[in-house]
Design a protein around this motif. Structure first.
Motif, short mmCIF file in Angstrom:
data_model
loop_
_atom_site.label_atom_id
_atom_site.label_comp_id
_atom_site.label_asym_id
_atom_site.label_seq_id
_atom_site.Cartn_x
_atom_site.Cartn_y
_atom_site.Cartn_z
N ILE A 42 0.87 -1.17 0.00
CA ILE A 42 0.00 0.00 0.00
C ILE A 42 0.90 1.22 0.00
O ILE A 42 1.65 1.45 0.95
CB ILE A 42 -0.95 0.00 1.20
N ASP A 43 0.82 1.99 -1.07
CA ASP A 43 1.81 3.03 -1.32
C ASP A 43 3.18 2.37 -1.33
O ASP A 43 3.43 1.48 -2.12
CB ASP A 43 1.71 4.16 -0.30
N ASP A 44 4.05 2.75 -0.40
CA ASP A 44 5.40 2.17 -0.39
C ASP A 44 5.62 1.24 0.78
O ASP A 44 6.75 0.92 1.12
CB ASP A 44 6.44 3.31 -0.33
N ARG A 45 4.53 0.77 1.41
CA ARG A 45 4.68 0.01 2.65
C ARG A 45 3.99 -1.34 2.55
O ARG A 45 2.85 -1.45 2.10
CB ARG A 45 4.11 0.79 3.84
N TRP A 46 4.68 -2.37 3.03
CA TRP A 46 4.09 -3.70 3.07
C TRP A 46 3.12 -3.81 4.24
O TRP A 46 3.37 -3.31 5.34
CB TRP A 46 5.18 -4.77 3.18
N VAL A 47 2.02 -4.48 3.97
CA VAL A 47 0.96 -4.65 4.95
C VAL A 47 0.46 -6.09 4.85
O VAL A 47 0.26 -6.61 3.75
CB VAL A 47 -0.21 -3.67 4.68
N ASP A 48 0.29 -6.74 5.99
CA ASP A 48 -0.34 -8.06 6.06
C ASP A 48 -1.72 -7.88 6.67
O ASP A 48 -1.86 -7.25 7.72
CB ASP A 48 0.48 -9.02 6.93
#
Length: 272
Positions: free
Chosen positions: A22-28
Motif C-alpha cells: 500500500i503506497d510504499d509500505r508492506w501490509v499483512d
C-alpha cells in the motif's frame, strides 16, 4: 525473503492473510469470513502473522488470538492489519524514527544514552508514518471489510509508544490502544509525562498496558508506576479506562506478548 503480493495461511484460522503493498509500505491483512467486530492495527507487521518474515521468527499469532478473544466475548472476530516497519539492511534504524512520538520529543528530552550512537532527532518521521497508517492504510482496510468498524491499535516496545501517541493524535479514529512492554526508557520520566498528558480526556479512549519482568522489561517498573499515577491524576480509572499488568517471568519478545494478546483483545471487545 523475497517480498511480493500474495496470500498465505497461518495456523488456527481458515481465512488467508493477504500481503500487499500500500503506497510504499508492506501490509499483512487478515479478515474473518464474517463481518468483523472491529479492526486491530498492529505495528511491526513483519512479526504479526508470518514467522518466516518475523524478526526473531516469533509472531504475535494475532489471527488466532482475535478468534479466541471473540469467542470469549460472543462476537465476530476483529480483522487484523499488520503494518510493516520501514527498517531495511540499508536503513536499520528506520523503525525507531517511525515509531518515536515525534511532536513530544523536545530538545530538552534526554534520550537513552545507549541510543545516542544512532538516534538523530532530525530524522524522526513518526508523524508521516502515523498519517500513512490513519489516512491510507486504515481506509484501505475498511474498504476491504466493506463497512466502518471500531479501531484499536496495538504495538510493543517502541510500537507501544507509537500506540499511545496515536491515541492522543487521533482519538476520533482509535478507541483503544493495546501497548505491550512500553519502552519508557527511550526518554524516561519526561516521556512518560508527555505521553500520558497527550492522551485525551478519560472516556474517549481506553488503554491496555502490559510489561514483563525479564530482559529489557526488567527496568520498566518505576516508569510504569509513574504512568499509572499520572493516568489516575487525569481521572483515568483502572479497569474501566485503563489496565496495567505485569506478566512475571516474561520478557521483551513476541512469544511473551502473544501469551496475553487474547486477554487484551477481549478487554477491548467487551466495551466496543
Amino acid at each position: 525473503m523475497q517480498l511480493r503480493e500474495h496470500e498465505f495461511f497461518v495456523r488456527g484460522v481458515r481465512e488467508p492473510v493477504r500481503r500487499m503493498l500500500i503506497d510504499d509500505r508492506w501490509v499483512d491483512m487478515w479478515i474473518p469470513d464474517v463481518t468483523p467486530s472491529g479492526l486491530i492495527v498492529a505495528h511491526d507487521g513483519q512479526n504479526v502473522f508470518d514467522d518466516r518474515a518475523a524478526t526473531h521468527h516469533q509472531t504475535w499469532d494475532a489471527a488466532r488470538a482475535a478468534v479466541r478473544a471473540a469467542l470469549r466475548v460472543g462476537v465476530a472476530p476483529p480483522a487484523v492489519v499488520g503494518v510493516w516497519n520501514g527498517s531495511t539492511a540499508q536503513h536499520p534504524h528506520r523503525r525507531g524514527y517511525e515509531l518515536a512520538p515525534q511532536k513530544l520529543m523536545t530538545a530538552a528530552m534526554q534520550v537513552d544514552p545507549r541510543l545516542a550512537d544512532w538516534f538523530d532527532p532530525r530524522q524522526m518521521c513518526g508523524d508521516e508514518y502515523q498519517a500513512q497508517v490513519a489516512d491510507v492504510i486504515v481506509p484501505h482496510a475498511m474498504q476491504m471489510i466493506g463497512r466502518e468498524v471500531p479501531v484499536a491499535m496495538m504495538g510493543a516496545s517502541m510500537g507501544a509508544l507509537a500506540t499511545l501517541y496515536a491515541l492522543g493524535e487521533r482519538p476520533e479514529l482509535y478507541g483503544c490502544g493495546l501497548s505491550f512492554s512500553v519502552h519508557w526508557p527511550f526518554a524516561g520520566d519526561a516521556l512518560v509525562d508527555a505521553l500520558i498528558d497527550h492522551l485525551p480526556a478519560p472516556g474517549d479512549v481506553r488503554v491496555w498496558m502490559q510489561n514483563g519482568t525479564n530482559g529489557l522489561d526488567a527496568s520498566y517498573a518505576p516508569f510504569q508506576r509513574r504512568a499509572e499515577s499520572r493516568l489516575a491524576s487525569r481521572g483515568y480509572v483502572h479497569g474501566r479506562d485503563y489496565v496495567s499488568r505485569v506478566l512475571r517471568r516474561s520478557g521483551h519478545n513476541e512469544r511473551s506478548w502473544a501469551r496475553r494478546l487474547p486477554d487484551a483483545i477481549e478487554w477491548w471487545l467487551r466495551r466496543v
